[in-house]
Design a protein around this motif. Structure first.
Motif: not given
Ligand code: LER
Ligand code: MN
Length: 268
Positions: A37-39, A65-66, A107-108, A206-209
């Protein structure tokens, strides 16, 4: 866990954005190196051709993803903690404007530098109250969309607001919204955490990224961080999300991106 790389959708001043410039050529390279993926670092979603962008990304088999949002602070000085209510409102509106795009991409939305720095003459607690208020507004605006916000503890040289995981977790409790979690960046953690693995463990679900850079903010493997320990601890917490490379383009962007994925693939 899957691997992604940070890419800006336009020329950026932020030097840890590993690759800038020709978007499609960069997307092709990221896919060829084997990233999943690419953020995307996006200053303003209004300036982005979402359809074209998604077509390019999907044509190369990549996910997003973000979304990084810090350029709105870096280049426009929008901030959740400004002493000017209009600037705070504009910062919240900007982050809220990322929600439709983030929902489409699954995405986050990253809350890093957009929180700003306490202005002279304003108390730290006032900033934290503004920050919490802004996060609640964003969290509420995203209800029902599936979009999540990842607040990134940043090192002391970039902000006075939330340096450590412990401060981040306390802030999440204060905000009290299930769609607001943390982004762990190994570069900042190396500066601020008493013990990186223990801090990762303390986050639980609680880790989202996650962002990775080595101790010197070069690609993983170029410094002295123990990425095997970090990855093993992330796995222990049950983390199944993304690990995104966010490091300086040194000795050059291509070498950094290629070396990073070699190191990270070996560990996953
Ligand atoms: C800034 O140092 C950083 O790590 C970014 O992810 C913040 O948006
Ligand atoms: Mn980061």
């Amino acid at each position: 866990m899957k691997l992604s790389l940070v890419l800006s959708t336009h020329q950026a001043q932020f030097e840890a954005v590993a690759l800038k410039g020709d978007f499609e050529a960069n997307i092709a390279k990221i896919a060829a190196w084997g990233y999943d993926g690419v953020e995307l670092a996006i200053r303003d979603p209004a300036l982005v051709e979402v359809g074209t962008l998604m077509r390019v990304v999907e044509d190369h088999g990549l996910a997003v993803p973000a979304i990084g949002t810090g350029q709105a602070w870096g280049e426009e000085r929008l901030s959740f903690t400004s002493d000017d209510a209009r600037v705070r409102a504009a910062a919240v509106a900007r982050i809220v404007s990322h929600i439709p795009l983030a929902a489409q991409m699954h995405a986050a939305v990253i809350i890093g530098l957009i929180r700003g720095i306490t202005p002279q003459g304003q108390g730290h607690e006032d900033s934290m109250a503004y920050f919490a208020e802004a996060m609640r507004a964003c969290g509420e605006a995203a209800q029902g969309t599936g979009v999540r916000f990842a607040i990134e503890p940043l090192n002391r040289y970039e902000t006075d607001l939330i340096h450590t995981v412990a401060e981040g977790l306390a802030f999440l409790d204060r905000v009290g919204m299930g769609n607001v979690g943390l982004l762990l960046d190994t570069f900042h953690m190396n500066i601020e955490e008493p013990h990186i693995e223990e801090s990762v463990r303390a986050c639980g679900d609680r880790i989202f990224h996650v962002h990775v850079a080595d101790s010197n903010r070069w690609y993983p493997g170029a410094g002295h961080l123990d990425f095997a320990g970090v990855v093993a601890t992330l796995l222990d917490t049950g983390y199944e999300g993304w690990i995104s490379g966010e490091f300086m383009p040194r000795p050059d962007a291509d070498t950094a991106a290629g070396e990073a994925i070699k190191t990270m693939r070996m560990l996953l």
